[in-house]
Design a protein around this motif. Structure first.
Motif, PDB file in Angstrom:
ATOM      1  N   PRO A 158       0.811  -1.226   0.000  1.00  0.00           N
ATOM      2  CA  PRO A 158       0.000   0.000   0.000  1.00  0.00           C
ATOM      3  C   PRO A 158       0.845   1.277   0.000  1.00  0.00           C
ATOM      4  O   PRO A 158       0.473   2.258  -0.633  1.00  0.00           O
ATOM      5  N   ILE A 159       2.001   1.229   0.667  1.00  0.00           N
ATOM      6  CA  ILE A 159       2.853   2.429   0.679  1.00  0.00           C
ATOM      7  C   ILE A 159       3.432   2.673  -0.709  1.00  0.00           C
ATOM      8  O   ILE A 159       3.439   3.800  -1.205  1.00  0.00           O
ATOM      9  N   TYR A 160       3.863   1.584  -1.356  1.00  0.00           N
ATOM     10  CA  TYR A 160       4.347   1.702  -2.726  1.00  0.00           C
ATOM     11  C   TYR A 160       3.283   2.356  -3.608  1.00  0.00           C
ATOM     12  O   TYR A 160       3.559   3.306  -4.352  1.00  0.00           O
ATOM     13  N   GLY A 161       2.045   1.869  -3.489  1.00  0.00           N
ATOM     14  CA  GLY A 161       0.951   2.414  -4.293  1.00  0.00           C
ATOM     15  C   GLY A 161       0.743   3.897  -4.026  1.00  0.00           C
ATOM     16  O   GLY A 161       0.568   4.689  -4.953  1.00  0.00           O
ATOM     17  N   PHE A 198      -1.581   4.348   6.483  1.00  0.00           N
ATOM     18  CA  PHE A 198      -2.689   3.950   7.327  1.00  0.00           C
ATOM     19  C   PHE A 198      -3.251   2.590   6.907  1.00  0.00           C
ATOM     20  O   PHE A 198      -3.455   1.706   7.740  1.00  0.00           O
ATOM     21  N   ALA A 199      -3.450   2.424   5.609  1.00  0.00           N
ATOM     22  CA  ALA A 199      -3.983   1.149   5.109  1.00  0.00           C
ATOM     23  C   ALA A 199      -3.043   0.006   5.480  1.00  0.00           C
ATOM     24  O   ALA A 199      -3.478  -1.034   5.992  1.00  0.00           O
ATOM     25  N   GLY A 200      -1.739   0.214   5.248  1.00  0.00           N
ATOM     26  CA  GLY A 200      -0.764  -0.825   5.563  1.00  0.00           C
ATOM     27  C   GLY A 200      -0.770  -1.154   7.047  1.00  0.00           C
ATOM     28  O   GLY A 200      -0.753  -2.319   7.443  1.00  0.00           O
ATOM     29  N   ALA A 201      -0.823  -0.103   7.877  1.00  0.00           N
ATOM     30  CA  ALA A 201      -0.780  -0.309   9.325  1.00  0.00           C
ATOM     31  C   ALA A 201      -2.000  -1.108   9.790  1.00  0.00           C
ATOM     32  O   ALA A 201      -1.883  -2.022  10.616  1.00  0.00           O
ATOM     33  N   VAL A 202      -3.177  -0.775   9.255  1.00  0.00           N
ATOM     34  CA  VAL A 202      -4.398  -1.487   9.669  1.00  0.00           C
ATOM     35  C   VAL A 202      -4.320  -2.955   9.269  1.00  0.00           C
ATOM     36  O   VAL A 202      -4.604  -3.849  10.069  1.00  0.00           O
ATOM     37  N   ILE A 203      -3.880  -3.215   8.039  1.00  0.00           N
ATOM     38  CA  ILE A 203      -3.800  -4.604   7.576  1.00  0.00           C
ATOM     39  C   ILE A 203      -2.833  -5.390   8.466  1.00  0.00           C
ATOM     40  O   ILE A 203      -3.154  -6.478   8.963  1.00  0.00           O
TER      41      ILE A 203
END
Lengths: 271, 350
Positions: A158-161, A198-203
């Motif tokens: 997600p961070i890459y994206g 945020f998305a990465g952290a939640v996953i």
């Protein structure tokens, strides 16, 4: 009515699958947890210090794993998004390779690497860096290393994206307006990639909460996480209602984390 | 205030710029001088190298050879952050997560200017582009024209030595585009800011500039005032790219006479006297009227354009002409026989 039914029909196999393999087991499990109409197992799970300690342990490990994944994953995702296509491809192979390998295999590989007489310790001792082997296995450290390794790709992607979505013209603009690289990162990249972080952290956090194989094998029974405890209740104590109550509690906590994250994200997007 | 800011305005000179991308030559020896306070437009089709030239001036690209100087100082190796050049990007490149105020304040914050001073200058800049009261909006809450103004305010708020505009009006509709063109011109004059404006739209170039540099295939074809570019283009490319044109080629057969390929004899300015010289001949469509060169032919196509008729005429001697006539009376029907004439003084040779 019939047209509505016609719309549902193609999805029927999927719906049946979801029903029998997800919904039904969850309902059965919830049923077990309140067997005899009593909530005593929940009272035990959430009322006794010992079990609360396991809940807390699980959260603590999940938080630490998320933090380490973020610290390692952001630079990695950033690098992959900004390097030349050739390096990016190579990097992706390394990031994704673990995802295509069985968790069990990877975990055993870590046991080989991290043990008292494992590869790392032998290299370090023979290299004269340390005199006694480091305790890397069957403890907190081992669990962290294993979990970070398994979960890192979920942070990197997600961070890459998010970094890829940053318009390069914005970076040129910031340079032209006098911003140093450090300031471009802090004022432009960081805020614009926050949704990816945020998305990465939640996953990673949510997956960590339910982790089983890695803590079970690399923790050597000394690091108690919820999933490990549930397994013990099922296989050793044979206390299924209690295991069900623990599972249900974990499910509720996980859903709550997810819902809170969603709400936070939407608030961020709306401002 | 404007008088004080005008002081910062610099002159720019580039010399012998070369740039290749792989096999593609983007710039093939470009030299150009821009005086302090001047607005120079770089006009050219896409792929002509104009954007590469701008990027080299801004510092986003390094030239393979050549020098960029501001006020005589070589800045070729200076990173963009230290050039003090304001730039408005094609799609504005406003920071989407920052308010209008924060966007305009950005270059000032990068220069570690105090908060009170930032507030004052941001306020002034927003006033200048007539956006006072919009400070707390986000870019996506603004119209295209307003975003454009924010980008402009952000580019001038730090008193840059040079302002670069990279096709900034491409995304605006025609009416708004004309308003913005005049506004940029007004602002640039008021601040006395040395400005390079990039466009592929020749009309825009004529409206805006003091001088125009026409580029093609990585080379500058001509640098001149707008009237000169239009009236006295230096070559086929400039004649064809700027405005509508009838272009022919021929040889000087006697002083003041050019014989075109195909045999037609054309009376031109008597100063043309090098017999045997090969020449290009330009007749602008609106310059037909009375004159000694008479063309007889048949209307092939006629279009009504409000102000004028645009006619395509096939001449009996094989030439084909585009002619503009004031729109009076009935539009000539295709097939109508017609004589048009042009005075030798209205014909430009190059």
């Amino acid at each position: 009515m019939s047209s509505r039914l016609g719309g549902v029909l193609p999805a029927l196999p999927a719906l049946l699958l979801l029903f029998f393999f997800f919904l039904f087991p969850v309902v059965r499990m919830l049923g077990y947890s309140v067997e005899g109409g009593s909530f005593e197992w929940y009272a035990k799970a959430l009322g006794q210090g010992l079990y609360l300690q396991v809940f807390w342990n699980t959260f603590e490990i999940a938080l630490i794993v998320t933090a380490i994944c973020l610290l390692l994953g952001y630079p990695l995702g950033f690098l992959l998004a900004t390097t030349t296509p050739g390096w990016a491809t190579l990097g992706f192979i390394f990031v994704l390779l673990p995802l295509w390998t069985s968790v069990l295999v990877r975990t055993y590989a870590w046991m080989v690497l991290l043990g008292r007489n494992g590869v790392f310790n032998r290299l370090l001792v023979q290299g004269g860096v340390i005199s006694d082997p480091l305790p890397l296995l069957n403890n907190f450290t081992g669990v962290l290393i294993g979990m970070v390794h398994v979960l890192l790709p979920y942070m990197v992607l997600p961070i890459y994206g998010a970094v890829r979505r940053v318009d390069p013209a914005l970076i040129s603009a910031a340079q032209g307006l006098g911003a140093s690289n450090a300031r471009i990162f802090r004022r432009v990249y960081l805020p614009l990639t926050l949704p990816g972080i945020f998305a990465g952290a939640v996953i990673v956090f949510v997956l960590s909460l339910g982790f089983y194989i890695t803590p079970a094998l690399l923790g050597g029974g000394r690091v108690m996480m919820l999933a490990v405890m549930i397994e013990q209740e099922v296989h050793q104590t044979l206390n299924w209602p209690f295991a069900a109550a623990l599972s249900a509690s974990l499910l509720v906590v996980t859903l709550a984390v997810y819902a809170a994250a969603q709400r936070f994200m939407r608030a961020g997007a709306g401002s | 205030m404007p008088a004080k800011e005008a002081k910062h305005s610099a002159n720019l000179s580039v010399e012998g710029l070369q740039k290749r991308f792989g096999d593609v030559v983007a710039l093939d020896g470009v030299s150009l001088d821009i005086a302090s306070g001047e607005l120079l437009t770089i006009l050219g089709p896409s792929g002509s190298g104009k954007t590469t030239l701008l990027k080299i001036v801004a510092g986003f690209e390094k030239p393979d050879a050549g020098v960029v100087r501001i006020d005589g100082t070589d800045i070729t190796a200076l990173p963009p952050a230290r050039r003090d050049i304001g730039m408005v990007f094609q799609n504005y490149a406003l920071f989407p997560h920052l308010t209008v105020r924060a966007n305009v304040a950005f270059p000032l914050e990068m220069r570690n200017i105090g908060k009170a001073e930032i507030d004052r200058r941001v306020g002034e800049a927003l006033q200048l582009v007539e956006l006072a009261g919009y400070d707390q909006r986000l870019p996506r809450q603004l119209s295209g024209g307003q975003q454009q103004r924010v980008a402009l305010a952000r580019a001038i708020v730090f008193n840059p030595r040079l302002l670069l505009l990279d096709e900034p009006f491409g995304a605006l509709d025609r009416k708004l585009r004309e308003t913005m063109q005049l506004e940029v011109r007004r602002l640039q004059r008021r601040l006395g800011l040395t400005t390079i404006f990039i466009t592929h739209d020749q009309e825009e170039a004529l409206v805006l500039s003091d001088r125009v540099a026409v580029m093609n295939r990585g080379c500058i074809q001509q640098v001149a005032t707008t009237t000169e570019i239009y009236e006295r283009p230096a070559n086929d490319f400039v004649a064809d790219f700027v405005g509508e044109s009838n272009i022919f080629h021929g040889t000087v057969t006697e002083p003041g006479v050019v014989s075109l390929e195909g045999g037609r004899r054309l009376l031109v300015n008597s100063s043309v006297r090098t017999v045997g010289q090969r020449l290009g001949v330009l007749i602008r469509p609106e310059r037909f009227g009375r004159g000694t060169n008479v063309f007889a032919g048949e209307v092939k196509e006629a279009v009504y354009l409000g102000v004028s008729f645009k006619l395509r005429i096939a001449c009996d001697d094989g030439l084909e002409l585009i002619v503009r006539q004031p729109a009076r009376g009935a539009l000539p029907a295709p097939g109508t026989r017609m004589n048009v004439a042009v005075d030798p003084g209205e014909i430009h040779v190059f």
